[in-house]
Design a protein around this motif. Structure first.
Motif, PDB file in Angstrom:
ATOM      1  N   CYS A  14      46.987  -7.034  -5.221  1.00 18.94           N
ATOM      2  CA  CYS A  14      46.899  -6.876  -3.771  1.00 18.94           C
ATOM      3  C   CYS A  14      46.596  -8.231  -3.136  1.00 18.94           C
ATOM      4  CB  CYS A  14      45.799  -5.870  -3.419  1.00 18.94           C
ATOM      5  SG  CYS A  14      45.667  -5.506  -1.657  1.00 18.94           S
ATOM      6  N   VAL A  15      47.429  -8.629  -2.176  1.00 18.54           N
ATOM      7  CA  VAL A  15      47.205  -9.872  -1.440  1.00 18.54           C
ATOM      8  C   VAL A  15      46.727  -9.518  -0.035  1.00 18.54           C
ATOM      9  CG1 VAL A  15      48.246 -11.974  -0.516  1.00 18.54           C
ATOM     10  CG2 VAL A  15      48.947 -11.110  -2.747  1.00 18.54           C
ATOM     11  N   LYS A  32      52.184 -12.085   0.039  1.00 22.25           N
ATOM     12  CA  LYS A  32      52.377 -10.686  -0.324  1.00 22.25           C
ATOM     13  C   LYS A  32      53.757 -10.498  -0.967  1.00 22.25           C
ATOM     14  CE  LYS A  32      49.582  -9.180   3.663  1.00 22.25           C
ATOM     15  NZ  LYS A  32      48.551  -8.256   3.180  1.00 22.25           N
ATOM     16  N   GLN A  59      51.889  -1.542   0.227  1.00 20.90           N
ATOM     17  CA  GLN A  59      51.396  -1.935  -1.088  1.00 20.90           C
ATOM     18  C   GLN A  59      50.345  -3.029  -1.001  1.00 20.90           C
ATOM     19  OE1 GLN A  59      55.017  -2.965  -3.209  1.00 20.90           O
ATOM     20  NE2 GLN A  59      54.746  -1.173  -4.494  1.00 20.90           N
ATOM     21  N   GLN A  60      50.450  -3.881   0.008  1.00 20.37           N
ATOM     22  CA  GLN A  60      49.579  -5.050   0.101  1.00 20.37           C
ATOM     23  C   GLN A  60      48.729  -4.915   1.358  1.00 20.37           C
ATOM     24  OE1 GLN A  60      49.638  -7.402  -2.238  1.00 20.37           O
ATOM     25  NE2 GLN A  60      51.531  -6.968  -3.298  1.00 20.37           N
ATOM     26  N   ASP A  61      47.634  -4.188   1.257  1.00 17.81           N
ATOM     27  CA  ASP A  61      46.818  -3.905   2.414  1.00 17.81           C
ATOM     28  C   ASP A  61      45.371  -3.764   1.975  1.00 17.81           C
ATOM     29  OD1 ASP A  61      46.879  -2.850   5.392  1.00 17.81           O
ATOM     30  OD2 ASP A  61      45.599  -1.485   4.268  1.00 17.81           O
ATOM     31  N   SER A  96      54.794  -9.654  -5.187  1.00 18.31           N
ATOM     32  CA  SER A  96      55.585  -8.466  -5.515  1.00 18.31           C
ATOM     33  C   SER A  96      56.918  -8.787  -6.186  1.00 18.31           C
ATOM     34  CB  SER A  96      55.850  -7.655  -4.244  1.00 18.31           C
ATOM     35  OG  SER A  96      56.734  -8.346  -3.396  1.00 18.31           O
TER      36      SER A  96
END
Length: 455
Positions: free
Chosen positions: A260-261, A240, A85-87, A244
């Protein structure tokens, strides 16, 4: 993404394949030997019967960051477990899709990137630029090449965090020192550790003020009628996890405040892939969030006191003035010198009596010392600035790791970024009101042996 990228507060052992995982988050090892075939199937031969069975190629297991925070233990760090999710590749995909849409298409998003000053400092050292020039060149590239609509400095939001935490401290101090010491809530690695391992005993001491990342995220997403995609550049992988948290999810929009981090190192890779030239001339500055002004309409920035946001410095000076009418000079605070560079304390003495005792504790070992002192009722501090990473956020786990990027140089750039010594009385326009606070809660642990797995 391996858990070794996260902060020390989340790495409770020196092993690479797990950190005290709970039984719910482990997929049992298969007792079958696999043979690859040309038709996309896998032939599985059981050890007992040697019988061959055909099955479709199993999909790689995936978990969300929400699953991690809801778990009573920690996620595995096996390479087969993906956190997707965080990319920055996800951010690339969203931006590419966005650029393919017409300007008036309702599915087109307003894109925002917010950059941490610690991340900017690491990038500036890598590119051999001063902080301001680096910020301008990156901003220009993001807007012209990647078509980002707005680029913000997260420091804008940190001023709200500083002021509200100062107010929270003074209220507790005046209320018979209730739940002191006040412990900072900026570091998500520390928060995750406290919620999962320390429970109700420590949480009352933790500040309820949101981190700058989440305050800015709330401000950016305040208008629920706008379709906004918010990317946050941070020196820390743990951010991240913070982004979330379910607390920062808006059911009406069905979006998180921060979508998004991306760590500093990941952002550097992204810029390299997009052929960013740090030597190209540029004159575009950060955007100024329209709802973040002081009473005179001026923007306020501060980087004073530490590489982690200056919480101790600002609150100590403010408390000295508001509680005891003591004006401290503009020089650096005096800290007790010890061999431990990541644990320092400073005191305010009036007429021979200690009135304030503050400390900062960086790194997991120092965090544990503070926790143990609290449990034994031997913690005589009024305020502790806690960060999971040794040397604080300028040395976050997500920073650029290179022989060309020296920590002292990063710290110097950070300390010389444009700033004023003290934030003024910031306000948020009434029509843009958001909550600057959140809640932390103990996560119930499964008391059974974490290695007593049930199939």
């Amino acid at each position: 993404m391996l858990t070794k990228n996260f902060s020390g507060a989340l790495q409770l052992t020196d092993l690479d394949d797990f950190i005290g995982p709970s039984q719910q988050c482990i997929i049992p090892m298969q007792t079958k030997l696999a043979d690859n075939t040309d038709d996309g199937l896998i032939k599985l031969r059981t050890k007992k019967s040697n019988k061959i069975e055909e099955e479709s190629t199993p999909k790689v297991a995936k978990i969300t960051l929400n699953d991690c925070l809801a778990c009573s233990g920690c996620i595995t760090s096996a390479e087969s477990i993906l956190i997707d999710q965080q990319d920055y590749h996800e951010a690339q995909r969203v931006l590419q899709l966005n650029q393919s849409l017409d300007q008036n298409d309702p599915n087109r998003k307003i894109t925002v990137i917010s950059i941490s000053p610690q991340s900017l400092s690491s990038l500036a050292v890598k590119y051999k630029l001063d902080g301001l020039t680096c910020a301008r060149r990156i901003t220009s590239f993001l807007k012209t090449k990647l078509k980002i609509d707005y680029v913000y400095d997260i420091s804008y939001a940190r001023n709200f965090s500083l002021i509200e935490m100062k107010n929270e401290f003074i209220t507790r101090y005046q209320n018979n020192h209730q739940n002191l010491p006040l412990l900072t809530s900026e570091c998500p690695g520390w928060i995750c550790y406290a919620e999962k391992t320390q429970g109700e005993y420590i949480i009352p001491h933790i500040s309820r003020v949101k981190s700058p990342q989440q305050i800015l995220g709330s401000l950016i997403k305040k208008d629920k009628n706008k379709n906004i995609y918010h990317i946050s550049i941070q020196p820390c992988y743990d951010k991240k996890l913070e982004a979330s948290r379910q607390d920062f999810y808006d059911e009406q929009r069905q979006q998180y405040d921060v979508d998004c981090v991306i760590s500093t190192g990941e952002f550097d890779k992204w810029l390299t892939e997009e052929q960013f030239d740090p030597q190209s001339n540029s004159d575009l500055d950060y955007d100024e969030p329209y709802c973040m002004k002081d009473e005179n309409g001026q923007m306020i920035l501060t980087h004073r006191g530490s590489g982690s946001g200056g919480y101790l410095d600002y609150i100590f000076r403010s408390a000295a003035k508001e509680l005891f009418n003591v004006d401290l000079d503009d020089g650096p605070l005096e800290f007790k010198v010890t061999k431990n560079q990541d644990f320092r304390e400073t005191i305010l003495t009036i007429d021979g009596q200690v009135r304030l005792r503050f400390a900062y504790a960086y790194g997991f070992r120092n965090i544990q010392n503070i926790v143990q002192k609290l449990k034994r009722n031997k913690c005589d501090y009024d305020f502790v600035e806690i960060m999971a990473c040794p040397s604080g956020c300028v040395n976050g786990g997500g920073q650029i790791r290179s022989t060309d990027v020296n920590l002292d140089d990063v710290r110097h750039i950070y300390e010389t970024l444009p700033h004023l010594n003290q934030p003024l009385n910031l306000r948020i326009d009434e029509e843009n009101h958001i909550s600057l606070f959140t809640e932390y809660r103990p996560i119930e642990k499964n008391i059974s042996n974490t290695f007593n797995l049930k199939w």
